[in-house]
Design a protein around this motif. Structure first.
Motif, PDB file in Angstrom:
ATOM      1  N   ARG A 258       0.824  -1.217   0.000  1.00 41.01           N
ATOM      2  CA  ARG A 258       0.000   0.000   0.000  1.00 41.01           C
ATOM      3  C   ARG A 258       0.857   1.265   0.000  1.00 41.01           C
ATOM      4  O   ARG A 258       0.469   2.268  -0.585  1.00 41.01           O
ATOM      5  CB  ARG A 258      -0.908   0.023   1.228  1.00 41.01           C
ATOM      6  CG  ARG A 258      -1.869  -1.146   1.327  1.00 41.01           C
ATOM      7  CD  ARG A 258      -2.862  -0.956   2.470  1.00 41.01           C
ATOM      8  NE  ARG A 258      -2.199  -0.895   3.770  1.00 41.01           N
ATOM      9  CZ  ARG A 258      -2.318   0.127   4.612  1.00 41.01           C
ATOM     10  NH1 ARG A 258      -3.049   1.175   4.289  1.00 41.01           N
ATOM     11  NH2 ARG A 258      -1.703   0.100   5.788  1.00 41.01           N
ATOM     12  N   PHE A 259       1.998   1.221   0.655  1.00 43.52           N
ATOM     13  CA  PHE A 259       2.877   2.388   0.755  1.00 43.52           C
ATOM     14  C   PHE A 259       4.106   2.162  -0.119  1.00 43.52           C
ATOM     15  O   PHE A 259       4.591   1.039  -0.255  1.00 43.52           O
ATOM     16  CB  PHE A 259       3.343   2.598   2.191  1.00 43.52           C
ATOM     17  CG  PHE A 259       2.279   3.054   3.151  1.00 43.52           C
ATOM     18  CD1 PHE A 259       0.935   3.066   2.806  1.00 43.52           C
ATOM     19  CD2 PHE A 259       2.630   3.477   4.423  1.00 43.52           C
ATOM     20  CE1 PHE A 259      -0.037   3.486   3.702  1.00 43.52           C
ATOM     21  CE2 PHE A 259       1.677   3.904   5.331  1.00 43.52           C
ATOM     22  CZ  PHE A 259       0.341   3.897   4.966  1.00 43.52           C
ATOM     23  N   THR A 260       4.611   3.261  -0.665  1.00 44.07           N
ATOM     24  CA  THR A 260       5.839   3.209  -1.456  1.00 44.07           C
ATOM     25  C   THR A 260       6.767   4.335  -1.021  1.00 44.07           C
ATOM     26  O   THR A 260       6.371   5.496  -1.011  1.00 44.07           O
ATOM     27  CB  THR A 260       5.538   3.362  -2.953  1.00 44.07           C
ATOM     28  OG1 THR A 260       4.635   2.330  -3.369  1.00 44.07           O
ATOM     29  CG2 THR A 260       6.821   3.247  -3.774  1.00 44.07           C
ATOM     30  N   ILE A 261       7.994   3.960  -0.683  1.00 46.41           N
ATOM     31  CA  ILE A 261       8.995   4.954  -0.312  1.00 46.41           C
ATOM     32  C   ILE A 261       9.942   5.146  -1.479  1.00 46.41           C
ATOM     33  O   ILE A 261      10.276   4.198  -2.190  1.00 46.41           O
ATOM     34  CB  ILE A 261       9.761   4.525   0.963  1.00 46.41           C
ATOM     35  CG1 ILE A 261      10.628   5.671   1.484  1.00 46.41           C
ATOM     36  CG2 ILE A 261      10.583   3.273   0.726  1.00 46.41           C
ATOM     37  CD1 ILE A 261      11.221   5.401   2.870  1.00 46.41           C
ATOM     38  N   SER A 262      10.333   6.383  -1.688  1.00 43.27           N
ATOM     39  CA  SER A 262      11.283   6.682  -2.752  1.00 43.27           C
ATOM     40  C   SER A 262      12.105   7.896  -2.351  1.00 43.27           C
ATOM     41  O   SER A 262      11.755   8.591  -1.388  1.00 43.27           O
ATOM     42  CB  SER A 262      10.562   6.937  -4.075  1.00 43.27           C
ATOM     43  OG  SER A 262       9.695   8.055  -3.954  1.00 43.27           O
ATOM     44  N   GLY A 263      13.172   8.123  -3.084  1.00 41.71           N
ATOM     45  CA  GLY A 263      14.031   9.241  -2.723  1.00 41.71           C
ATOM     46  C   GLY A 263      14.573   9.962  -3.941  1.00 41.71           C
ATOM     47  O   GLY A 263      14.656   9.383  -5.031  1.00 41.71           O
ATOM     48  N   ASP A 264      14.893  11.215  -3.745  1.00 42.68           N
ATOM     49  CA  ASP A 264      15.545  12.033  -4.759  1.00 42.68           C
ATOM     50  C   ASP A 264      16.805  12.573  -4.113  1.00 42.68           C
ATOM     51  O   ASP A 264      16.761  13.537  -3.348  1.00 42.68           O
ATOM     52  CB  ASP A 264      14.618  13.163  -5.204  1.00 42.68           C
ATOM     53  CG  ASP A 264      15.187  13.980  -6.358  1.00 42.68           C
ATOM     54  OD1 ASP A 264      16.430  14.085  -6.454  1.00 42.68           O
ATOM     55  OD2 ASP A 264      14.397  14.519  -7.146  1.00 42.68           O
ATOM     56  N   ASN A 265      17.932  11.929  -4.405  1.00 42.32           N
ATOM     57  CA  ASN A 265      19.178  12.301  -3.738  1.00 42.32           C
ATOM     58  C   ASN A 265      19.597  13.732  -4.071  1.00 42.32           C
ATOM     59  O   ASN A 265      20.155  14.436  -3.234  1.00 42.32           O
ATOM     60  CB  ASN A 265      20.287  11.330  -4.100  1.00 42.32           C
ATOM     61  CG  ASN A 265      20.042   9.949  -3.518  1.00 42.32           C
ATOM     62  OD1 ASN A 265      19.347   9.804  -2.513  1.00 42.32           O
ATOM     63  ND2 ASN A 265      20.592   8.934  -4.148  1.00 42.32           N
ATOM     64  N   ALA A 266      19.322  14.171  -5.292  1.00 43.35           N
ATOM     65  CA  ALA A 266      19.702  15.526  -5.687  1.00 43.35           C
ATOM     66  C   ALA A 266      18.946  16.566  -4.862  1.00 43.35           C
ATOM     67  O   ALA A 266      19.493  17.622  -4.526  1.00 43.35           O
ATOM     68  CB  ALA A 266      19.441  15.730  -7.166  1.00 43.35           C
ATOM     69  N   LYS A 267      17.700  16.263  -4.529  1.00 45.84           N
ATOM     70  CA  LYS A 267      16.886  17.184  -3.737  1.00 45.84           C
ATOM     71  C   LYS A 267      16.966  16.888  -2.245  1.00 45.84           C
ATOM     72  O   LYS A 267      16.348  17.587  -1.442  1.00 45.84           O
ATOM     73  CB  LYS A 267      15.420  17.111  -4.193  1.00 45.84           C
ATOM     74  CG  LYS A 267      15.185  17.592  -5.613  1.00 45.84           C
ATOM     75  CD  LYS A 267      13.705  17.537  -5.969  1.00 45.84           C
ATOM     76  CE  LYS A 267      13.455  18.049  -7.376  1.00 45.84           C
ATOM     77  NZ  LYS A 267      12.007  17.986  -7.742  1.00 45.84           N
ATOM     78  N   LYS A 268      17.699  15.837  -1.879  1.00 45.20           N
ATOM     79  CA  LYS A 268      17.801  15.420  -0.477  1.00 45.20           C
ATOM     80  C   LYS A 268      16.413  15.254   0.128  1.00 45.20           C
ATOM     81  O   LYS A 268      16.129  15.698   1.248  1.00 45.20           O
ATOM     82  CB  LYS A 268      18.630  16.418   0.329  1.00 45.20           C
ATOM     83  CG  LYS A 268      20.068  16.526  -0.145  1.00 45.20           C
ATOM     84  CD  LYS A 268      20.892  17.439   0.730  1.00 45.20           C
ATOM     85  CE  LYS A 268      22.330  17.507   0.242  1.00 45.20           C
ATOM     86  NZ  LYS A 268      23.166  18.385   1.081  1.00 45.20           N
ATOM     87  N   THR A 269      15.579  14.587  -0.605  1.00 53.45           N
ATOM     88  CA  THR A 269      14.185  14.423  -0.223  1.00 53.45           C
ATOM     89  C   THR A 269      13.784  12.965  -0.343  1.00 53.45           C
ATOM     90  O   THR A 269      14.177  12.285  -1.284  1.00 53.45           O
ATOM     91  CB  THR A 269      13.278  15.289  -1.110  1.00 53.45           C
ATOM     92  OG1 THR A 269      13.629  16.669  -0.927  1.00 53.45           O
ATOM     93  CG2 THR A 269      11.816  15.110  -0.744  1.00 53.45           C
ATOM     94  N   VAL A 270      13.012  12.512   0.626  1.00 58.73           N
ATOM     95  CA  VAL A 270      12.440  11.173   0.587  1.00 58.73           C
ATOM     96  C   VAL A 270      10.926  11.315   0.657  1.00 58.73           C
ATOM     97  O   VAL A 270      10.402  12.220   1.314  1.00 58.73           O
ATOM     98  CB  VAL A 270      12.996  10.300   1.732  1.00 58.73           C
ATOM     99  CG1 VAL A 270      12.622  10.857   3.087  1.00 58.73           C
ATOM    100  CG2 VAL A 270      12.544   8.868   1.581  1.00 58.73           C
ATOM    101  N   TYR A 271      10.242  10.441  -0.066  1.00 59.45           N
ATOM    102  CA  TYR A 271       8.795  10.505  -0.179  1.00 59.45           C
ATOM    103  C   TYR A 271       8.180   9.219   0.381  1.00 59.45           C
ATOM    104  O   TYR A 271       8.794   8.147   0.332  1.00 59.45           O
ATOM    105  CB  TYR A 271       8.380  10.665  -1.636  1.00 59.45           C
ATOM    106  CG  TYR A 271       9.015  11.853  -2.332  1.00 59.45           C
ATOM    107  CD1 TYR A 271      10.162  11.674  -3.101  1.00 59.45           C
ATOM    108  CD2 TYR A 271       8.478  13.122  -2.213  1.00 59.45           C
ATOM    109  CE1 TYR A 271      10.756  12.748  -3.748  1.00 59.45           C
ATOM    110  CE2 TYR A 271       9.071  14.201  -2.859  1.00 59.45           C
ATOM    111  CZ  TYR A 271      10.208  14.012  -3.620  1.00 59.45           C
ATOM    112  OH  TYR A 271      10.791  15.086  -4.260  1.00 59.45           O
ATOM    113  N   LEU A 272       6.948   9.351   0.830  1.00 60.07           N
ATOM    114  CA  LEU A 272       6.172   8.183   1.226  1.00 60.07           C
ATOM    115  C   LEU A 272       4.798   8.312   0.578  1.00 60.07           C
ATOM    116  O   LEU A 272       3.992   9.151   1.002  1.00 60.07           O
ATOM    117  CB  LEU A 272       6.050   8.068   2.741  1.00 60.07           C
ATOM    118  CG  LEU A 272       5.359   6.803   3.234  1.00 60.07           C
ATOM    119  CD1 LEU A 272       6.235   5.575   2.938  1.00 60.07           C
ATOM    120  CD2 LEU A 272       5.046   6.872   4.730  1.00 60.07           C
TER     121      LEU A 272
END
Length: 125
Positions: A68-82
């Motif tokens: 149901r949940f997906t985690i991802s990241g954008d290293n260039a933006k130093k951001t992680v999403y859920l």
């Protein structure tokens, strides 16, 4: 000074979706950290939700959110999403972003070095 800033929480009906974001500042090297999401419901202990590891460390989910949940990241933006889909009332909690200086993903909150202030997620039935 390290800061983790969460955003994206809110009120949603059961079955709905929300996307949380966590942007880090002050980390010497973002890719050296495992970025995790935890949550804490009223009267309950803080629990692990998901984590996004440094390159090669992978991704890990708690059984309660798997599929149901997906985690991802954008290293260039130093951001992680859920990305949270098919939300249930039992997902209601304050969600925290955390950073762990580790080569492997760990699920214990005690191992995480830095924490955000949290963002409220409320799922109505």
């Amino acid at each position: 000074q390290v800061q983790l800033e969460e955003s994206g929480g809110g009120l949603v009906q059961a079955g709905g979706s929300l996307r949380l974001s966590c942007t880090a500042s002050g980390l010497t090297s973002f890719t050296n950290y495992v970025m995790g999401w935890f949550r804490q419901a009223p009267g309950k202990e803080r629990e692990f939700v998901a984590a996004y590891g440094r390159i090669g460390a992978g991704i890990y989910y708690a059984d309660s959110v798997k599929g149901r949940f997906t985690i991802s990241g954008d290293n260039a933006k130093k951001t992680v999403y859920l990305q949270m889909n098919s939300l249930k009332p039992e997902d209601t909690a304050v969600y925290y972003c955390a950073a762990d200086y580790s080569v492997v993903i760990r699920t214990s909150s005690s191992t995480y070095d830095y924490w955000g202030q949290g963002t409220q997620v409320t799922v109505s039935s």
